[in-house]
Design a protein around this motif. Structure first.
Motif, PDB file in Angstrom:
ATOM      1  N   VAL A 168      96.921 -51.929 -15.748  1.00 37.31           N
ATOM      2  CA  VAL A 168      95.887 -52.733 -16.551  1.00 37.31           C
ATOM      3  C   VAL A 168      96.494 -53.366 -18.002  1.00 37.31           C
ATOM      4  O   VAL A 168      97.210 -52.477 -18.497  1.00 37.31           O
ATOM      5  CB  VAL A 168      94.637 -51.908 -16.782  1.00 37.31           C
ATOM      6  N   LEU A 169      96.167 -54.344 -18.384  1.00 33.29           N
ATOM      7  CA  LEU A 169      96.579 -54.870 -19.487  1.00 33.29           C
ATOM      8  C   LEU A 169      95.369 -55.067 -20.547  1.00 33.29           C
ATOM      9  O   LEU A 169      94.153 -55.785 -19.974  1.00 33.29           O
ATOM     10  CB  LEU A 169      97.397 -56.185 -19.630  1.00 33.29           C
ATOM     11  N   GLU A 170      95.226 -54.571 -21.824  1.00 43.36           N
ATOM     12  CA  GLU A 170      94.263 -55.169 -22.797  1.00 43.36           C
ATOM     13  C   GLU A 170      95.159 -56.086 -23.712  1.00 43.36           C
ATOM     14  O   GLU A 170      96.133 -55.687 -24.456  1.00 43.36           O
ATOM     15  CB  GLU A 170      93.596 -54.035 -23.598  1.00 43.36           C
ATOM     16  N   PHE A 171      94.630 -57.482 -23.528  1.00 45.38           N
ATOM     17  CA  PHE A 171      95.197 -58.550 -24.484  1.00 45.38           C
ATOM     18  C   PHE A 171      94.507 -58.488 -25.679  1.00 45.38           C
ATOM     19  O   PHE A 171      93.274 -58.791 -25.581  1.00 45.38           O
ATOM     20  CB  PHE A 171      95.167 -59.638 -23.748  1.00 45.38           C
ATOM     21  N   GLY A 172      94.981 -58.293 -26.946  1.00 47.35           N
ATOM     22  CA  GLY A 172      94.494 -58.349 -28.301  1.00 47.35           C
ATOM     23  C   GLY A 172      93.628 -57.140 -28.463  1.00 47.35           C
ATOM     24  O   GLY A 172      92.306 -57.283 -28.199  1.00 47.35           O
ATOM     25  N   CYS A 173      94.303 -55.994 -28.556  1.00 47.31           N
ATOM     26  CA  CYS A 173      93.753 -54.670 -28.403  1.00 47.31           C
ATOM     27  C   CYS A 173      93.289 -54.493 -29.703  1.00 47.31           C
ATOM     28  O   CYS A 173      92.439 -53.201 -29.866  1.00 47.31           O
ATOM     29  CB  CYS A 173      94.541 -53.629 -27.884  1.00 47.31           C
ATOM     30  N   ASN A 174      93.372 -54.918 -31.010  1.00 44.16           N
ATOM     31  CA  ASN A 174      92.680 -54.386 -31.986  1.00 44.16           C
ATOM     32  C   ASN A 174      93.091 -53.051 -32.411  1.00 44.16           C
ATOM     33  O   ASN A 174      94.265 -52.591 -32.172  1.00 44.16           O
ATOM     34  CB  ASN A 174      91.102 -54.839 -31.924  1.00 44.16           C
ATOM     35  N   ILE A 175      92.055 -52.164 -32.579  1.00 43.91           N
ATOM     36  CA  ILE A 175      92.339 -50.799 -32.881  1.00 43.91           C
ATOM     37  C   ILE A 175      92.356 -50.118 -31.664  1.00 43.91           C
ATOM     38  O   ILE A 175      92.396 -48.938 -31.749  1.00 43.91           O
ATOM     39  CB  ILE A 175      91.479 -50.184 -33.934  1.00 43.91           C
TER      40      ILE A 175
ATOM     41  N   VAL B  49      97.356 -48.015 -19.229  1.00 49.43           N
ATOM     42  CA  VAL B  49      97.093 -49.168 -19.972  1.00 49.43           C
ATOM     43  C   VAL B  49      98.310 -49.522 -20.689  1.00 49.43           C
ATOM     44  O   VAL B  49      98.869 -48.778 -21.274  1.00 49.43           O
ATOM     45  CB  VAL B  49      95.964 -48.976 -20.748  1.00 49.43           C
ATOM     46  N   ASP B  50      98.846 -50.948 -20.628  1.00 49.84           N
ATOM     47  CA  ASP B  50      99.531 -51.629 -21.450  1.00 49.84           C
ATOM     48  C   ASP B  50      98.393 -52.379 -22.331  1.00 49.84           C
ATOM     49  O   ASP B  50      97.584 -52.818 -21.955  1.00 49.84           O
ATOM     50  CB  ASP B  50     100.500 -52.633 -20.960  1.00 49.84           C
TER      51      ASP B  50
END
Length: 272
Positions: A63-70, A84-85
């Protein structure tokens, strides 16, 4: 995948103190605000249902979170049982996200990285089964948005799902982040300070980036969307009103999730 209704809890008090100090030092923010210390709880309460459903539908392994902020959405994904990446262009957010994951006990389940060029992500073709873009695409400079969306499609596996949530909608008279009226309707080249005026995106600016993909809200007649809104506390009368709109708009390729001030969509990449 863990679909428990018990949300993440802070496990490491030392990491929690580091997180709180970084919020103060790097963001000049309040560690107790909903968008800092309370952000994980907010994502869990407001966005858990579609994450669970789309993780199951994509049979996600990576799984990728793009633009993960905090890192709030990444923590929720890790709590749901996946590795997660997570990537962001801003080093300070990555530094805070590391501590955020650590304080919830997920330091080893989320791999955070800072990567300045979102048009050239550091992963091979088809790496991820599920990609999440939560409240981020409206911040991508419009000139590179098509290239960024193409790159997200490149690293998404055939048959994988990309989920866009919490995105400011240029169809709305109020821009959801700034709360300013009518700025969404101003041309992007409007006066010398045009680049300082926050605007949303038109939903089709996102959908155009994924030609040939299946809109899942169209496929399931917005069932996942309304399950989501029910689980996050939307009243029955409001759901009934939105359902009436959806009956008319969805056959036109515009399910109701694309029409609200904060829009969402989920698309599935064609299988190989």
């Amino acid at each position: 995948m863990n679909a428990s209704h018990d949300g993440p809890h802070v496990q490491d008090l030392v990491a929690d103190q580091r997180f709180r100090q970084k919020i103060r030092d790097l963001l000049r923010g309040d560690p107790d605000s909903i968008w800092h210390g309370g952000y994980v709880d907010h994502v869990w309460e407001k966005c858990r249902e579609p994450l669970v459903q789309y993780l199951q539908k994509s049979k996600a392994r990576r799984v990728l979170e793009f633009g993960c902020n905090i890192g709030a959405t990444s923590v929720v994904l890790a709590h749901l049982g996946v590795n997660v990446d997570a990537v962001d262009i801003d080093r300070k957010y990555i530094d805070i996200a590391h501590e955020n994951a650590a304080r919830y006990g997920f330091a080893d389940e989320v791999r955070f990285s800072c990567h300045a060029d979102s048009t050239a992500l550091p992963w091979a073709d088809g790496t991820f089964d599920f990609i999440v873009c939560n409240s981020v695409l409206e911040y991508v400079p419009i000139g590179i948005l098509p290239a960024v969306l193409s790159e997200l499609g490149r690293v998404l596996a055939p048959g994988g799902i990309l989920f866009v949530a919490g995105t400011s909608n240029r169809l709305s008279p109020i821009e959801i982040h700034s709360r300013r009226w009518f700025v969404n309707y101003l041309p992007r080249r409007f006066g010398p300070a045009a680049h300082d005026v926050e605007r949303g995106l038109f939903p089709w600016e996102v959908l155009r980036g994924f030609p040939g993909y299946t809109q899942l809200d169209v496929e399931d007649r917005s069932k996942t969307y309304f399950d989501w809104k029910k689980s996050s506390g939307m009243s029955a009368p409001k759901r009934a009103l939105l359902n009436a709109v959806d009956v008319v708009s969805r056959p036109l390729g515009l399910p109701v999730g694309l029409l609200l001030p904060s829009f969402s969509t989920a698309v599935r990449k064609p299988a190989a």
